[in-house]
Design a protein around this motif. Sequence first.
Motif, PDB file in Angstrom:
ATOM      1  N   SER A 147       0.732  -1.230   0.121  1.00 12.73           N
ATOM      2  CA  SER A 147      -0.037   0.241  -0.395  1.00 12.73           C
ATOM      3  C   SER A 147       0.507   1.008  -0.167  1.00 12.73           C
ATOM      4  N   MET A 151      -3.126   4.841   2.477  1.00 11.38           N
ATOM      5  CA  MET A 151      -5.140   4.518   2.649  1.00 11.38           C
ATOM      6  C   MET A 151      -4.859   4.343   1.228  1.00 11.38           C
ATOM      7  N   THR A 153      -8.642   4.381  -1.202  1.00  5.96           N
ATOM      8  CA  THR A 153     -10.211   5.128  -0.864  1.00  5.96           C
ATOM      9  C   THR A 153     -10.805   4.083  -2.477  1.00  5.96           C
ATOM     10  N   LEU A 240     -14.806   1.694   6.831  1.00  7.69           N
ATOM     11  CA  LEU A 240     -13.734   2.792   6.980  1.00  7.69           C
ATOM     12  C   LEU A 240     -14.374   3.316   5.828  1.00  7.69           C
ATOM     13  N   ALA A 242     -12.239   2.286   3.048  1.00  6.18           N
ATOM     14  CA  ALA A 242     -11.221   1.897   2.737  1.00  6.18           C
ATOM     15  C   ALA A 242     -10.787   1.265   3.294  1.00  6.18           C
ATOM     16  N   VAL A 244      -7.307   0.084   5.067  1.00  5.59           N
ATOM     17  CA  VAL A 244      -6.141   0.988   6.279  1.00  5.59           C
ATOM     18  C   VAL A 244      -4.986   0.043   6.506  1.00  5.59           C
ATOM     19  N   THR A 246      -3.493   0.161   8.877  1.00  4.15           N
ATOM     20  CA  THR A 246      -3.124   0.122  10.200  1.00  4.15           C
ATOM     21  C   THR A 246      -4.153  -1.255  10.023  1.00  4.15           C
ATOM     22  N   GLY A 247      -4.901  -1.004  10.200  1.00  8.83           N
ATOM     23  CA  GLY A 247      -6.383  -1.281   9.831  1.00  8.83           C
ATOM     24  C   GLY A 247      -6.123  -2.512  10.685  1.00  8.83           C
TER      25      GLY A 247
END
Length: 323
Positions: A147, A151, A153, A240, A242, A244, A246-247
């Motif tokens: 990634s 983030m 989207t 979210l 998205a 992420v 750090t999800g």
Amino acid sequence: MEKRSASSKAFSAFNERNLLLIFVVLVVFLATVTKGKFLSFGNITNLLRQTSINGVVALAMLFVIITGGIDLSVGALVGLSGMVFAMLTSNRLSYQLPSLQAILIALIVSTLFGLANGFAVYDMRIPPFIATLGVMTFVRGLVMYISGGRMITGLPRNFVDFASDVILDVPTLVWLWLMIALISGLVLKYTRFGRNLYAIGSNREAARLSGINLRLNYLLAYAVSGFLSGIAGLMLASRLAAGVPTGGQGYELDAIASVVIGGASLSGGVGTALGTVIGAVLIQTLRNGGNLLGIDPFVMQMMIGLIIIAAVFLDQYVKTRRG
């Protein structure tokens, strides 16, 4: 082994009753001190929606803990699953696969990492804590690499809408969580696979001598953990809107806490889906109540840590008393 299994079931039933009693007392207390604010429809809906994703991760952890193992990679797999889906469907990137294909790929990826955990634990003889810690670290790095630490989207609208939809005034995420909990409970209680996990966790050598295929069941337990973590990752990405990087960070600790508070033993052989559901709701209720009362989130984290220690101590105490 049968005697221990019977006493374990009795302990689980006893623990679930006590948990429900504690939960009812906590709800009455919070409803009183917040003057009804805790029981408002909006707050309860928000609480359940927040619990649903952690609740699925806790169920993933349950399958492994029943065998006497642990899976520290569940939170990282949550982040990976959501990120894989986001990168395959985002209208800001070039792939843009249909949602269903992207969901299947994300779940296959998370399940394969679960299988890798099982392989490392059984075939490579690496302690579960170390093996899954290594996979967790690898996956966290992988998510950041693919990634670029950004983030993602631009997810499909129907996928994003799923998290905000309601059925009979209950969020769809909550329905999905409860359905997974029901299926998990049925699998653990009524299938040979479920009974094998309890037998392995109760006495691995006795299970082997009774003809249970240890390798197959270890691999399946960790694969199920990876699969359910993948589902939780998709739920988080939907919520979210998205992917992420750090999800899912820290989800493994909440999952362990939910399973242990829900009556499972870290030594294996004990634990139920119902207890895990109650444990997850109990933890989120404590957090929600703490927010309403203005308690510092760090203090709440300390309190939950103390509760985990108390639950493990109680488990060890009861086990010692049973001999």
